[in-house]
Design a protein around this motif. Structure first.
Motif, PDB file in Angstrom:
ATOM      1  N   ILE A 155      -4.567  12.280   5.426  1.00 36.93           N
ATOM      2  CA  ILE A 155      -4.076  10.946   4.932  1.00 36.93           C
ATOM      3  C   ILE A 155      -4.943  10.243   4.042  1.00 36.93           C
ATOM      4  N   ARG A 156      -4.114   9.665   2.744  1.00 38.10           N
ATOM      5  CA  ARG A 156      -5.159   8.956   2.155  1.00 38.10           C
ATOM      6  C   ARG A 156      -4.185   7.340   1.847  1.00 38.10           C
ATOM      7  N   LYS A 157      -4.811   6.361   2.202  1.00 32.14           N
ATOM      8  CA  LYS A 157      -4.115   5.009   2.051  1.00 32.14           C
ATOM      9  C   LYS A 157      -4.862   4.365   0.786  1.00 32.14           C
ATOM     10  N   ASP A 158      -3.803   3.987  -0.073  1.00 31.04           N
ATOM     11  CA  ASP A 158      -3.991   3.537  -1.231  1.00 31.04           C
ATOM     12  C   ASP A 158      -3.542   1.762  -1.256  1.00 31.04           C
ATOM     13  N   ASP A 159      -4.612   1.317  -1.484  1.00 30.67           N
ATOM     14  CA  ASP A 159      -4.285  -0.446  -1.278  1.00 30.67           C
ATOM     15  C   ASP A 159      -3.869  -0.895  -2.715  1.00 30.67           C
TER      16      ASP A 159
ATOM     17  N   LYS B   6      -8.536  -2.179  -0.117  1.00 36.84           N
ATOM     18  CA  LYS B   6      -8.963  -1.781   0.978  1.00 36.84           C
ATOM     19  C   LYS B   6      -8.443  -0.294   1.357  1.00 36.84           C
ATOM     20  N   ASP B   7      -9.074   0.711   0.806  1.00 37.49           N
ATOM     21  CA  ASP B   7      -8.662   1.952   0.938  1.00 37.49           C
ATOM     22  C   ASP B   7      -9.170   2.624   2.153  1.00 37.49           C
ATOM     23  N   ALA B   8      -8.650   3.744   2.724  1.00 30.16           N
ATOM     24  CA  ALA B   8      -9.045   4.602   3.681  1.00 30.16           C
ATOM     25  C   ALA B   8      -8.525   6.057   3.631  1.00 30.16           C
TER      26      ALA B   8
ATOM     27  N   SER C  80     -12.251   6.871   7.573  1.00 31.47           N
ATOM     28  CA  SER C  80     -13.291   6.271   6.748  1.00 31.47           C
ATOM     29  C   SER C  80     -12.612   5.189   5.811  1.00 31.47           C
ATOM     30  N   ASN C  81     -13.372   4.006   6.301  1.00 28.86           N
ATOM     31  CA  ASN C  81     -13.029   2.828   5.370  1.00 28.86           C
ATOM     32  C   ASN C  81     -13.625   2.322   4.099  1.00 28.86           C
ATOM     33  N   ARG C  82     -13.045   1.654   3.373  1.00 32.52           N
ATOM     34  CA  ARG C  82     -13.759   1.113   2.210  1.00 32.52           C
ATOM     35  C   ARG C  82     -13.201  -0.372   1.928  1.00 32.52           C
ATOM     36  N   ASN C  83     -14.544  -1.103   1.299  1.00 36.52           N
ATOM     37  CA  ASN C  83     -14.004  -2.503   0.838  1.00 36.52           C
ATOM     38  C   ASN C  83     -13.630  -3.529   2.095  1.00 36.52           C
ATOM     39  N   GLY C  84     -13.905  -3.082   3.279  1.00 34.73           N
ATOM     40  CA  GLY C  84     -13.280  -3.945   4.408  1.00 34.73           C
ATOM     41  C   GLY C  84     -12.076  -3.546   5.125  1.00 34.73           C
TER      42      GLY C  84
ATOM     43  N   ASN D 254       0.930  -1.260   0.026  1.00 33.99           N
ATOM     44  CA  ASN D 254       0.072   0.024  -0.143  1.00 33.99           C
ATOM     45  C   ASN D 254       0.840   1.031  -0.168  1.00 33.99           C
ATOM     46  N   ARG D 255       0.218   2.282  -0.203  1.00 33.99           N
ATOM     47  CA  ARG D 255       0.803   3.810  -0.325  1.00 33.99           C
ATOM     48  C   ARG D 255       0.227   4.624   0.468  1.00 33.99           C
ATOM     49  N   ASP D 256       0.949   5.599   1.257  1.00 34.17           N
ATOM     50  CA  ASP D 256       0.269   6.680   2.178  1.00 34.17           C
ATOM     51  C   ASP D 256       0.675   7.962   1.520  1.00 34.17           C
ATOM     52  N   PHE D 257      -0.318   8.920   1.456  1.00 28.62           N
ATOM     53  CA  PHE D 257      -0.020  10.348   1.064  1.00 28.62           C
ATOM     54  C   PHE D 257      -0.625  11.059   2.064  1.00 28.62           C
TER      55      PHE D 257
END
Length: 344
Positions: A270-274, A280-282, A307-311, A249-252
């Motif tokens: 912060i954006r989490k890019d899975d 499973k982004d957040a 906020s979470n997405r896709n589990g 994953n990546r963090d911005f």
């Protein structure tokens, strides 16, 4: 009799000179806050949907430490630090009950050649990231809610830090896994580079942690920096995390720090890019207000929302509670902190 008095006086003078060359200090932090978490999975990490608790170490981990230096001459000094984490809400030891779980190292520092230290100490990649992170890895919106921090504290490690030359400083660390028969098992390798020039600060770090079987590894990169416009400091950080198994994953992060008199306003996104295929982004939004009541005492209010997405299962309370208790995918959590930090 006169000779004895003279000898005693000379010995006392020598002892005073020896003591003058050494410096040992005691320091500490007590940080306590009221914490409200809502949206947590019932039973997850001790929270039950909507709870308010007293928490230690929201802004900075509560601790007591001892540090010292001894002048060895020729620009060379012996240095040491031992630091114990405290859960000030209960009086228990932090870091899993370790006596000096925060830090425990000894080393040599040269005014021209840099420093070398050995023991339990912070990893270079973690420090590079923490010194950029707007929330200082604290508060409801701590960056470690998302960013991987595998090399936060490294046991059995030796670290070399260069002197600062034209604003440039670097350090490297090797942490021995000490698994019999497997020299690479649980091994930790890290490094970082920092460049400071006027209002510009740029940092980059790397950490590699091999698993206990020496069959896989987690690799983390971080890079970012800040520009101080005086009225506001703008901050940007990028993190690349490839963990064991399929973790990828990546963090911005984008952040800002705004000083206003004795107060400071902090904000971060912060954006989490899975990249593992499950998407499973957040993302996390956080704001904080701190106020200096004195040079040693700070009052603060902080709020964050994940906020979470896709589990995905990221939480606002990841930075302050054991990972083993952070189970359960939720749509998101919200957290508010109101607290006081005193340093001594």
């Amino acid at each position: 009799m006169k000779k004895q008095v003279l000898a005693a006086a000379l010995c006392a003078g020598c002892a005073g000179a020896a003591l003058a060359q050494s410096n040992v200090g005691i320091y500490g932090v007590l940080d306590l806050s009221l914490v409200n978490v809502s949206g947590a999975t019932p039973g997850s990490a001790g929270f039950d949907g909507n709870d308010t608790k007293v928490q230690s170490g929201t802004l900075q981990g509560s601790r007591i430490g001892f540090r010292g230096t001894e002048d060895l001459g020729g620009g060379l000094s012996a240095i040491f630090t031992i630091e114990s984490g405290i859960l000030a809400d209960t009086g228990a030891s932090d870091q899993g009950g370790l006596l000096f779980g925060r830090q425990a190292f000894v080393g040599l520092r040269s005014s021209t050649l840099g420093a070398i230290t050995i023991g339990r100490q912070y990893g270079p990649e973690y420090l590079a990231w923490k010194l950029m992170e707007p929330m200082d890895d604290g508060f409801a919106g701590a960056g470690s809610n998302f960013f991987a921090t595998n090399g936060k504290r490294v046991n059995n490690s030796i670290k070399y830090t260069t002197p600062t030359i034209n604003g440039l400083t670097a350090d490297v660390l090797y942490g021995a896994g000490e698994v019999p028969g497997k020299s690479t098992a649980s091994r930790d390798i890290g490094g970082s580079v920092t460049w400071v020039r006027g209002p510009v600060v740029i940092r980059a770090g790397y950490n590699r942690l091999d698993n206990a079987a020496a069959s896989d590894k987690a690799v983390n990169y971080v890079a970012g920096g800040s520009y101080d416009f005086r009225v506001v400091k703008a901050i940007a950080i990028y993190g690349n995390n490839k963990g064991t198994g399929s973790i990828d994953n990546r963090d911005f992060l984008l952040g800002a720090s705004v000083p206003v008199g004795a107060s400071t306003f902090l904000a971060s996104y912060i954006r989490k890019d899975d990249k593992s295929g499950a998407n499973k982004d957040a993302h996390q939004v956080a704001v904080t207000w701190t106020h200096d009541l004195s040079k040693r005492t700070i009052a603060y209010v902080s709020a964050a929302r994940v906020s979470n997405r896709n589990g995905a299962s990221y939480h606002t309370y990841n930075a302050t509670l054991p990972a083993a208790t952070q189970a359960g995918a939720v749509a998101g959590t919200r957290e508010v902190n109101i607290g006081l930090r005193h340093a001594f």
